[in-house]
Design a protein around this motif. Structure first.
Motif: not given
Ligand code: GLC
Length: 544
Positions: A452-477
């Motif tokens: 996510t930090a690398a995405c923000i630095k390079t202005g690629r927020l879409k990639i970060a959002r996509r990765a966070i969505d994936l993690a969010e779907a499973r991590l806590a579960r």
């Protein structure tokens, strides 16, 4: 670093005999995007300026974040609108995801107190796991996302306590059998023990003498420096870094890694298993993770050292090393199709300064490591070891090879996995590191914050959002596992701990940075143009 390059380490075991069969050649088949137009920040004065003035950068000033973020990152597009939003209003408009509260509770449950004060977080709070091993300890590297989460949440005291107490551990005499370790060494981990007789608590540290494999962590000292700079940047409190104790701590770490030996390269020669991958995985020699952290720590140290008698001399040594290190890394660690093709055509047995194949690589049984390592590549972006176009190329690679590098659970620690005979010889048939598991191509949720930090630095927020969505779907579960197995990272790791603290903290840091990108300033350094003139020609594959 690397990717459309990817940075690789200059040893190891892939063969170029049949490049068509070689995963990385397909991995490299992408185009770069150069989309970042950054200005220099106050924080990132060039090395020549620093060495000329003997001064320090402005890293200590102000309340961290927003101001320097705005000056550092003004790319076009979506990011600009985020930058223009004051942090407070961004916060007000933010609807926290339900997982965030749960994650904070879990993170707080991992807090360790020493004589009444919180001082760190233990690696995992997994009551179901049979053997505790050393997961009940505070690991320096595991504490990094915890420290960032608490700093971002405006709770710096515990981070300060951690920094001070670990510095005391640095002062210990460290022995493994009858051998004494260097003065600057920092522990991999430590725990709080209660002396039953006297009733007082004491710290017990592990510098590698108890760790599986008995390898001392090279990354701990670097992470300590990086956390100190994050603390200073986020609080604006320079008083801690300026204490004689911290100045000495920084100098000792630097001294140890700048010491001259028999090496002919400015990179740091390492034993296998001396970093996040802490058991035999063929990650020895010059692993990208350590080189990128080394580079970042050198730069952070330079910003924090005081130019007094001892500090000034150290600063000069650092500047000299940084120049050589960035030249070396950018020349020899960057791997793209052009580089690969050059290697494929190498002649061997060349002698003297005119040699093209300087390291006498035999392309057939090449003994080069072509694996892609997520942590090293992300840190290279954050430290600006990667040029902006290299950083963009790395992000392109991640986007285009999503299935391989991210899959169903961000992010693969390395790609591809080693298997068969190679796995047998390299890992010593390590059953925890079978292919696509654990360190051998497993997926580690903690890496989400770095991505996510690398995405923000390079202005690629879409990639970060996509990765966070994936993690969010499973991590806590799944109970916040330490790692996932499988080519796509779909299975909870066979021996993964649950409630692994850095999986929890990594998620929180990723969320908080995306919500308020000014936090990035804590963990990111602007490119230093004076130091880092790109030496690599561009290959056709990334100029298109
Ligand atoms: C494993 C990881 C190491 C981590 C430790 C504690 O040994 O390989 O990177 O620090 O667990 O979580």
């Amino acid at each position: 670093m690397e990717s459309s390059a990817s940075m690789r380490k200059a040893s190891s075991h892939a063969s170029l005999a049949d490049p068509d069969d070689f995963d990385l050649t397909r991995l490299l088949n992408h185009r770069p995007r150069i989309n970042v137009d950054r200005q220099r920040s106050f924080d990132d004065r060039s090395l020549s300026e620093l060495s000329a003035t003997g001064g320090r950068g402005g890293w200590g000033g102000g309340g961290g974040g927003m101001e320097s973020y705005e000056s550092m990152y003004s790319p076009g597009g979506g990011l600009r609108s985020l930058c223009g939003t004051p942090a407070s209003s961004t916060r007000l408009s933010f609807e926290p995801h339900p997982l965030v509260g749960e994650a904070w509770e879990a993170l707080r449950r991992s807090l360790v107190c020493f004589r009444g004060q919180p001082l760190g977080t233990i690696a995992a709070v997994d009551h179901s796991a049979g053997e505790v091993l050393n997961y009940d300890q505070v690991f320096v590297r595991d504490f990094v996302p915890s420290a960032l989460a608490f700093l971002m949440n405006g709770e710096p005291d515990m981070v300060r306590n951690f920094l001070v107490k670990t510095l005391l551990l640095q002062g210990w005499e460290k022995r493994i059998d009858r051998f004494k370790l260097g003065e600057g060494a920092m522990p991999a981990s430590f725990k709080v023990l209660k002396d039953p007789k006297r009733g007082v608590e004491k710290l017990v540290a592990d510098f590698g003498e108890s760790a599986i494999g008995r390898v001392a962590p090279v990354d701990s000292g670097f992470w300590w420096i990086i956390i100190l700079r994050a603390y200073t940047k986020s609080t604006g409190d320079v008083s801690l870094a300026e204490t004689p104790m911290c100045q000495k701590g920084i100098r000792l770490i630097m001294n140890q890694c700048l010491a001259e030996g028999f090496d002919t390269f400015p990179t740091l020669l390492c034993a296998d298993g001396c970093c996040m991958i802490d058991r035999r995985m063929g990650v020895y020699g010059y692993p990208i993770e350590i080189q990128a952290l080394f580079f970042m720590a050198l730069r952070c140290a330079l910003l924090m050292l005081k130019p007094d008698a001892e500090g000034k001399e150290m600063m000069e040594r650092i500047v000299t090393r940084l120049t050589a290190l960035s030249y070396h890394m950018r020349s020899y660690f960057w791997l793209d199709f052009q580089q690969l093709n050059d290697i494929y055509r190498f002649k061997t047995e060349e002698y003297s300064h005119t040699a093209v194949n300087k390291f006498n690589v035999n392309p057939d049984p090449a003994r080069m490591d072509f694996r892609w390592f997520a942590l090293g590549n992300c840190v290279a972006i954050l430290a600006s070891l990667a040029t902006p176009d290299q950083a963009a190329a790395i992000m392109d690679l991640i986007e285009e090879r999503w299935e391989e590098l991210v899959g169903d659970m961000p992010v693969k620690i390395c790609y591809p996995a080693i298997e068969g005979h190679e796995w047998q010889t390299v890992t010593g048939c390590d059953p925890k590191n079978t292919r696509w598991s654990y360190h051998n191509g497993g997926s580690w949720p903690v890496l989400l914050w770095l991505l996510t930090a690398a995405c923000i630095k390079t202005g690629r927020l879409k990639i970060a959002r996509r990765a966070i969505d994936l993690a969010e779907a499973r991590l806590a579960r799944d109970g916040w596992p330490e790692y996932y197995d499988g080519k796509l990272g779909r299975y909870i790791g066979k021996q993964a701990r649950k409630f692994q603290t850095w999986s929890i903290a990594g998620y929180l840091v990723a969320k908080m940075m995306l919500e308020d990108p000014s936090h990035l300033g804590m963990i990111s350094l602007e490119e230093d143009k004076a130091m880092t003139k790109p030496v690599l020609r561009r290959s056709a594959s990334w100029t298109v």
